[in-house]
Design an enzyme around this catalytic site. Structure first.
Site, PDB file in Angstrom:
ATOM      1  CD  GLU A 133      -3.100  -1.052   2.161  1.00  0.00           C
ATOM      2  OE1 GLU A 133      -2.974  -0.285   3.126  1.00  0.00           O
ATOM      3  OE2 GLU A 133      -4.094  -1.775   1.994  1.00  0.00           O
ATOM      4  CD  GLU A 176      -3.931  -5.834   3.015  1.00  0.00           C
ATOM      5  OE1 GLU A 176      -4.752  -5.190   3.694  1.00  0.00           O
ATOM      6  OE2 GLU A 176      -2.710  -5.576   2.986  1.00  0.00           O
TER       7      GLU A 176
END
Ligand code: AHR
Length: 529
Positions: free
Chosen positions: A180, A305
């Site tokens: 991320e 995720e």
């Protein structure tokens, strides 16, 4: 025994038109273990637990991981990876340093690191997807880690692994280049250009060392990020040559869970609409990068995720911590294995996760890997009580069924059935469904959800076009439904089997299998033909 609900059957929807999507990749049933809260310490690892093995891993948790059917586990993060030193978790435990971990503000004892996780993965029968630190570190440390993990004995880092008791290369194929990196919360976060440049260099060099590696570039942290789309196009176009995957992350929750307003539940039940759009956009960016590079390969999506996460609970906890901070230098404690993100899941959460799994299967031509986040205690299907039992959350069941029984080819149906209204997505189909069929074993699986909170529906699935015109009639071998009159019902430590799937009444007539789906329900039917 049959499901005892007596729903109002407003309509019957017949499905007989399917499109073959792709072979079902085993990596679609991946999970995620991060050194966050009690995910590792007090989760998979608790050396004082009665079931602990010689390395300190809990056997009871391991048994549930196997039952869940997980195939591949992303490790060690998540946000922690961006301030993680991989070598801290190698060699004799008593010599490992204890560090402050910035992402979740906890103490990292390093009792568990890659050496130990490798042993655990072998026991669990799971592949490792390894993430490298692109926040406080970069290319050199990634290369060192690669050599330590995969190198043949005879060079510096590979010999350290051998000295640490692991003579064989770990043969880890999938590598995430950071985590991320677009997120302002991420240690060392970057702009699209900065990250594109870093990925190009890291992926290039790692593939010089081992050309067969499958490199995963971070995509956007969510479809709501301001640079969503631009980020993917910039990164993928720049590093196209070296990449096999781009990651996608999406979490959902009922925004009105505290007040239990029906409006919030409706929107939440339709979460997979967002996931569909997300996949389509990222696939479009991958196609753009391919065209820009005059390429001949598709960069696949690693949905590494996904799941239900009540982020508002975490945000409140984080805000309280921040408010309690003293002025000036930080003197607050750095807890070991704090209770973080320990969401307890409802029946509706399980239905939503069931619909997200159906969505991944329906798009498995583009989504070739996925990790449900996370595995134990932290937003997880498995709960481990300290010095106590481990138990299954509601969301355990839809994942386990798909992971253990979705084989062969995925078939996406055309559904023209009842709809229900949502503010965000307009009118959406109440029923979602996917079929998998393994021609070699002639075994199949029907997965279905009824997302409609207001009405039951009957689904009739005509499998003729999948099993073949000449096949004998379908035989149902197992059928189950997950549904509760109270969609907020959960399992708890005291009542861990409160919500479990029950046998589902089905009728099989020739090639057609029919069953009723109560409001907010998930069902699975295994069959042979
Ligand atoms: O899974 C919890 C967190 O969610 C991960 O650490 C991070 O990657 C994401 O924001």
């Amino acid at each position: 025994m049959t499901d005892k609900t007596t729903p109002r059957h407003d309509t019957t929807t017949t499905i007989d038109d399917f499109t073959a999507v792709a072979d079902v990749p085993r990596r679609l049933f991946g999970s995620f273990v991060e050194q966050l809260g009690r995910g590792v310490y007090g989760g998979i690892y608790e050396p004082t637990h009665p079931t602990a093995d010689t390395l300190g891993f809990r056997r009871d948790v391991l048994d549930l991981v196997k039952e869940l059917g997980v195939t591949c586990v992303r490790y060690p993060g998540g946000n922690i990876v961006s301030n993680y030193r991989w070598e801290d978790g190698t060699g004799p435990r008593e010599l490992r340093p204890v560090r402050r971990e910035l992402a979740w503000h906890q103490t990292e004892t390093n009792e568990v690191g890659i050496d130990d996780f490798y042993h655990w993965s072998k026991e669990a029968g799971t592949e490792i997807m390894l993430a490298v630190n692109m926040g406080t570190r970069g290319l050199q440390e990634a290369l060192d880690e690669l050599e330590y993990v995969n190198g043949a004995p005879g060079t510096y880092w590979a010999d350290k692994r051998v000295a640490n008791g692991i003579p064989e290369p770990m043969n880890i194929a999938m590598w995430c280049i950071g985590n991320e990196m677009d997120g302002p919360w991420q240690v060392g976060h970057m702009t699209p250009d900065e990250y594109a440049s870093a990925v190009e260099k890291v992926a290039h060099a790692m593939k010089l060392a081992e050309s067969g590696l499958e490199m995963v570039a971070c995509g956007s942290s969510s479809a709501q990020m301001p640079t969503f789309g631009t980020w993917e196009k910039t990164v993928l176009a720049r590093a196209y040559e070296y990449l096999s995957f781009v990651s996608a992350h999406a979490y959902y929750h009922d925004q009105d869970h505290e007040t239990r307003k029906p409006e919030g539940m409706r929107e939440f039940l339709a979460s997979s609409e967002d996931m569909k759009r997300f996949i389509a956009t990222v696939a479009g960016c991958a196609d753009y990068a391919k065209a820009q590079n005059h390429g001949d390969k598709d960069i696949a999506i690693s949905f590494d995720e996904w799941g239900v996460w009540y982020q508002d609970i975490w945000q409140k906890q984080e805000a309280e911590w921040k408010a309690a901070e003293t002025e000036g230098l930080h003197t607050e404690p750095w807890p070991k294995a704090p209770h973080l993100l320990e969401d307890i899941y409802t029946t509706a959460d399980a239905v939503v996760e069931g619909s997200l799994m159906i969505t991944l299967l329906k798009h498995c031509d583009r989504v070739r890997s996925a990790s449900r986040a996370q595995l134990v205690n932290v937003i997880a299907p498995i709960r481990a009580e300290e010095n106590g039992p481990a138990w299954r959350q509601t969301i355990f069941y839809p994942f386990a069924e798909a992971a253990n029984h979705a084989r062969g080819t995925a078939y996406a149906p055309t559904i023209d059935g009842p709809t229900f209204h949502t503010e965000t997505y307009g009118d959406v189909q109440a029923l979602e469904n996917v079929v998998t069929w393994d021609e070699a074993t002639r075994e199949g699986l029907i997965l279905a959800v009824n997302r409609n909170p207001d009405a039951a529906h009957v689904l009739a699935v005509d499998l003729r076009s999948i099993i073949g015109e000449d096949a004998d009639a379908v035989t149902v071998t197992h059928a189950q439904v997950l549904h509760e009159a109270d969609p907020y019902r959960t399992n708890t430590a005291d009542d861990p089997l409160a919500v479990t799937p029950r046998p589902l009444e089905v009728s099989a007539d020739g090639s057609t299998v029919s069953f009723a789906l109560p409001p907010i329900s998930w069902a699975a039917v295994r069959f042979t033909a």
